[in-house]
Design an enzyme around this catalytic site. Structure first.
Site, PDB file in Angstrom:
ATOM      1  N   THR A  27      -8.470  -5.734   4.307  1.00 15.80           N
ATOM      2  CA  THR A  27      -8.458  -4.828   3.159  1.00 15.80           C
ATOM      3  C   THR A  27      -9.460  -5.373   2.157  1.00 15.80           C
ATOM      4  O   THR A  27      -9.347  -6.528   1.743  1.00 15.80           O
ATOM      5  CB  THR A  27      -7.061  -4.755   2.506  1.00 15.80           C
ATOM      6  OG1 THR A  27      -6.116  -4.273   3.455  1.00 15.80           O
ATOM      7  CG2 THR A  27      -7.074  -3.853   1.291  1.00 15.80           C
ATOM      8  N   ASP A  41       0.851  -1.195   0.000  1.00 18.10           N
ATOM      9  CA  ASP A  41       0.000   0.000   0.000  1.00 18.10           C
ATOM     10  C   ASP A  41       0.886   1.244   0.000  1.00 18.10           C
ATOM     11  O   ASP A  41       1.811   1.354   0.811  1.00 18.10           O
ATOM     12  CB  ASP A  41      -0.908   0.004   1.229  1.00 18.10           C
ATOM     13  CG  ASP A  41      -2.056   0.992   1.093  1.00 18.10           C
ATOM     14  OD1 ASP A  41      -2.565   1.150  -0.024  1.00 18.10           O
ATOM     15  OD2 ASP A  41      -2.442   1.604   2.102  1.00 18.10           O
ATOM     16  N   GLU A  60      -9.614  12.484   7.806  1.00 19.61           N
ATOM     17  CA  GLU A  60      -9.509  13.808   7.179  1.00 19.61           C
ATOM     18  C   GLU A  60     -10.852  14.522   7.149  1.00 19.61           C
ATOM     19  O   GLU A  60     -10.938  15.727   7.421  1.00 19.61           O
ATOM     20  CB  GLU A  60      -8.987  13.670   5.754  1.00 19.61           C
ATOM     21  CG  GLU A  60      -7.584  13.122   5.624  1.00 19.61           C
ATOM     22  CD  GLU A  60      -7.276  12.774   4.183  1.00 19.61           C
ATOM     23  OE1 GLU A  60      -6.818  13.664   3.450  1.00 19.61           O
ATOM     24  OE2 GLU A  60      -7.514  11.614   3.800  1.00 19.61           O
ATOM     25  N   LYS A  68      -3.706  -1.888  10.405  1.00 20.35           N
ATOM     26  CA  LYS A  68      -4.087  -2.026   8.994  1.00 20.35           C
ATOM     27  C   LYS A  68      -4.324  -3.479   8.590  1.00 20.35           C
ATOM     28  O   LYS A  68      -5.101  -3.747   7.666  1.00 20.35           O
ATOM     29  CB  LYS A  68      -2.962  -1.474   8.109  1.00 20.35           C
ATOM     30  CG  LYS A  68      -2.662  -0.007   8.291  1.00 20.35           C
ATOM     31  CD  LYS A  68      -3.553   0.828   7.427  1.00 20.35           C
ATOM     32  CE  LYS A  68      -3.047   2.260   7.347  1.00 20.35           C
ATOM     33  NZ  LYS A  68      -3.875   3.074   6.441  1.00 20.35           N
ATOM     34  N   GLN A 103      -3.156   2.244  15.196  1.00 22.17           N
ATOM     35  CA  GLN A 103      -2.079   2.687  14.305  1.00 22.17           C
ATOM     36  C   GLN A 103      -1.224   3.776  14.956  1.00 22.17           C
ATOM     37  O   GLN A 103       0.010   3.752  14.855  1.00 22.17           O
ATOM     38  CB  GLN A 103      -2.672   3.200  12.997  1.00 22.17           C
ATOM     39  CG  GLN A 103      -1.667   3.708  11.985  1.00 22.17           C
ATOM     40  CD  GLN A 103      -2.340   4.316  10.753  1.00 22.17           C
ATOM     41  OE1 GLN A 103      -3.559   4.320  10.641  1.00 22.17           O
ATOM     42  NE2 GLN A 103      -1.540   4.817   9.840  1.00 22.17           N
ATOM     43  N   GLU A 161      -9.242   3.876  -2.049  1.00 24.83           N
ATOM     44  CA  GLU A 161      -8.032   3.717  -2.843  1.00 24.83           C
ATOM     45  C   GLU A 161      -8.338   3.024  -4.174  1.00 24.83           C
ATOM     46  O   GLU A 161      -9.416   2.457  -4.365  1.00 24.83           O
ATOM     47  CB  GLU A 161      -7.002   2.877  -2.073  1.00 24.83           C
ATOM     48  CG  GLU A 161      -6.716   3.398  -0.668  1.00 24.83           C
ATOM     49  CD  GLU A 161      -5.538   2.691  -0.009  1.00 24.83           C
ATOM     50  OE1 GLU A 161      -4.777   2.015  -0.729  1.00 24.83           O
ATOM     51  OE2 GLU A 161      -5.376   2.836   1.218  1.00 24.83           O
ATOM     52  N   ASP A 214      -8.867   0.190   2.311  1.00 22.56           N
ATOM     53  CA  ASP A 214      -7.857  -0.273   3.261  1.00 22.56           C
ATOM     54  C   ASP A 214      -8.297   0.179   4.658  1.00 22.56           C
ATOM     55  O   ASP A 214      -7.885   1.223   5.149  1.00 22.56           O
ATOM     56  CB  ASP A 214      -6.489   0.295   2.898  1.00 22.56           C
ATOM     57  CG  ASP A 214      -5.363  -0.413   3.631  1.00 22.56           C
ATOM     58  OD1 ASP A 214      -5.470  -1.626   3.852  1.00 22.56           O
ATOM     59  OD2 ASP A 214      -4.369   0.247   3.965  1.00 22.56           O
ATOM     60  N   GLU A 271     -10.066   3.894   3.996  1.00 24.67           N
ATOM     61  CA  GLU A 271      -9.198   4.590   3.053  1.00 24.67           C
ATOM     62  C   GLU A 271      -9.678   4.227   1.655  1.00 24.67           C
ATOM     63  O   GLU A 271      -9.625   3.065   1.249  1.00 24.67           O
ATOM     64  CB  GLU A 271      -7.725   4.208   3.249  1.00 24.67           C
ATOM     65  CG  GLU A 271      -7.160   4.733   4.560  1.00 24.67           C
ATOM     66  CD  GLU A 271      -5.645   4.652   4.644  1.00 24.67           C
ATOM     67  OE1 GLU A 271      -5.047   3.922   3.831  1.00 24.67           O
ATOM     68  OE2 GLU A 271      -5.073   5.324   5.519  1.00 24.67           O
ATOM     69  N   ARG A 291      -7.330   3.768  13.546  1.00 24.04           N
ATOM     70  CA  ARG A 291      -6.417   4.896  13.729  1.00 24.04           C
ATOM     71  C   ARG A 291      -5.806   4.945  15.129  1.00 24.04           C
ATOM     72  O   ARG A 291      -4.654   5.396  15.282  1.00 24.04           O
ATOM     73  CB  ARG A 291      -7.161   6.206  13.445  1.00 24.04           C
ATOM     74  CG  ARG A 291      -7.690   6.333  12.026  1.00 24.04           C
ATOM     75  CD  ARG A 291      -6.591   6.272  10.993  1.00 24.04           C
ATOM     76  NE  ARG A 291      -7.113   6.549   9.648  1.00 24.04           N
ATOM     77  CZ  ARG A 291      -6.385   6.452   8.542  1.00 24.04           C
ATOM     78  NH1 ARG A 291      -5.128   6.076   8.605  1.00 24.04           N
ATOM     79  NH2 ARG A 291      -6.932   6.724   7.374  1.00 24.04           N
ATOM     80  N   HIS A 334      -3.607  14.064   0.660  1.00 27.06           N
ATOM     81  CA  HIS A 334      -3.784  13.201   1.828  1.00 27.06           C
ATOM     82  C   HIS A 334      -2.581  13.300   2.758  1.00 27.06           C
ATOM     83  O   HIS A 334      -2.734  13.459   3.981  1.00 27.06           O
ATOM     84  CB  HIS A 334      -3.988  11.754   1.370  1.00 27.06           C
ATOM     85  CG  HIS A 334      -4.034  10.764   2.491  1.00 27.06           C
ATOM     86  ND1 HIS A 334      -5.047  10.748   3.421  1.00 27.06           N
ATOM     87  CD2 HIS A 334      -3.173   9.751   2.833  1.00 27.06           C
ATOM     88  CE1 HIS A 334      -4.831   9.759   4.292  1.00 27.06           C
ATOM     89  NE2 HIS A 334      -3.700   9.152   3.958  1.00 27.06           N
TER      90      HIS A 334
END
Length: 413
Positions: A252, A122, A353, A248, A235, A196, A228, A194, A232, A129
């Site tokens: 996925t 990834d 975000e 993570k 992480q 992607e 993904d 996420e 948080r 971002h």
């Protein structure tokens, strides 16, 4: 002249004759997994076609497999030949009566992981971002770290937890630590997405053989949408100094349908100018990305429209960087772009975000607001692009619903 299909409704939707994505399906009547091509709301059974004389003898065995890997490993000559044959089959009414018996409605099919995932990498290729996260996590420093504009930053993920769209996502558990609290263990309270785009390798390489970015289309078979999922809080505590791990690796999700690169030819667009100029191994003779318009829906409400066309690092550069140290490619390798975000607040591809670290909840309508995912929430990521003949194609969406964390069995006393 625009090519049309004899399959009812195919010409007016996102799965027309200029798309023809590949997937793996089964039915209640025939539970064996097999490869198909989507046309409109139907799936053409390629195992059935390969049982006759339609494909050349050396191609037929690939369509008797239960995943796309065998076909993908055959390389561009086979990919283009089969695409040409399928286009002719599905557009020429002389083939209608015989081929219609090999169609299965999508609504009656069970979809599976389209290919066996060999490795998963990834990246972190969106400048917007990376800048947003830099401002969130390092408000008193430059948002981009010094290396970011010199190389496509990435991490090696877990291939065994790549799952097909629709697979429920169990809330992960792990270590967490807030600013002034002790370390604790429990379910993630800041579960995120996420949005992607992923790229699937067809043709592998020998160990020690780097891939030039201009050879991107010689190795990459197609694209899939990716979510993904990210915990948080887990992480944030674990990632220093080696980067993402348990926050993570729990899941996925990818779409059911792999869109061939040839189907994205109409979506090619100039990529952003890079400053500073990258090192030679990252330079492209033709610098382009793909103008995909993505959409993120949270419990049915569209909350973001990330634009993939603005990604700073291109898929070809990601592939080149991934192999420049001599790392080999294998058929079925999946590499993803990292979160796709644009310059506007409504173009951010993660809830971290969108809510600016949880400070600004997202309105989902009817008085409901969210910062991070709650149990029972459903997220759907979709995307559209310009087709090769000027129409619009839609990449197969990727969706998932959050299930409660699984309680650990207590250790014996």
């Amino acid at each position: 002249m625009t090519t049309t299909s004899w399959v009812d409704g195919a010409d007016s939707g996102p799965y027309g004759i200029d798309h023809l994505p590949y997937g793996v399906f089964s039915t209640a009547k025939d539970p064996a997994m097999r490869i198909g091509v989507r046309i409109g709301d139907q799936i053409l059974d390629l195992r059935g076609l390969a049982s006759g004389t339609f494909f050349l003898p050396w191609i037929r065995p690939a369509f008797h497999e239960h995943a796309l890997n065998g076909f993908m490993a055959m390389g561009p000559p086979a990919w283009r030949l089969v695409r040409h044959q399928l286009t002719e089959l599905l557009s020429d009414r002389r083939h209608q009566d015989q081929s219609a018996t090999l169609l299965t409605p999508v609504a009656k099919a069970r979809m599976h992981l389209p290919f066996t995932v060999a490795d998963y990498v990834d990246f972190y290729a969106s400048e917007e971002h990376a800048t947003n996260l830099g401002r969130l996590f390092r408000p008193d420093s430059e948002p981009l770290l010094p290396n970011w504009k010199h190389l496509p930053v990435g991490y090696h993920g877990r291939a065994g937890t790549v799952v097909p769209s629709g697979t429920p996502i169990v809330r992960p558990r792990g270590q967490r630590k807030s600013k002034d609290a002790p370390v604790e263990f429990g379910p993630s309270a800041r579960l995120d997405i996420e949005a992607e785009v992923g790229f699937v390798v067809g043709v592998g390489t020998e160990l020690g053989t780097p891939v030039n970015p201009d050879d991107f289309t010689e190795h990459v078979f197609g694209a899939v949408l990716v979510n993904d999922w990210s915990a948080r809080d887990i992480q944030a505590w674990e990632y220093v100094p080696l980067g993402p791990f348990l926050g993570k690796s729990f899941a996925t999700s990818i779409g059911h349908w792999v869109t061939p690169l040839d189907a994205l030819a109409g979506a090619k667009a100039a990529a952003p100018v890079q400053d500073p100029v990258p090192l030679d191994y990252l330079l492209e003779s033709e610098r382009y990305g793909y103008d995909l318009q993505m959409s993120v829906r949270w419990n049915g409400t569209e909350v973001s429209r990330p634009p993939f066309g603005g990604m700073y690092w291109t898929p070809a550069q990601m592939l080149a960087h991934m192999t420049v140290n001599g790392a080999s490619l294998r058929t079925g390798d999946l590499y993803a772009s990292g979160t796709v975000s644009g310059p506007g607040p409504a173009q951010r591809g993660s809830f971290l975000e969108l809510t600016w670290g949880g400070k600004d909840p997202v309105d989902l309508g009817e008085g409901e607001a969210r910062t991070f995912l709650e149990d029972g929430d459903t997220v759907i990521i979709s995307a559209t692009a310009r087709g090769a003949e000027g129409g619009e194609i839609g990449l197969g969406d990727v969706r998932g619903t959050i299930l409660p964390a699984v309680n650990l069995v207590p250790l014996p006393a």
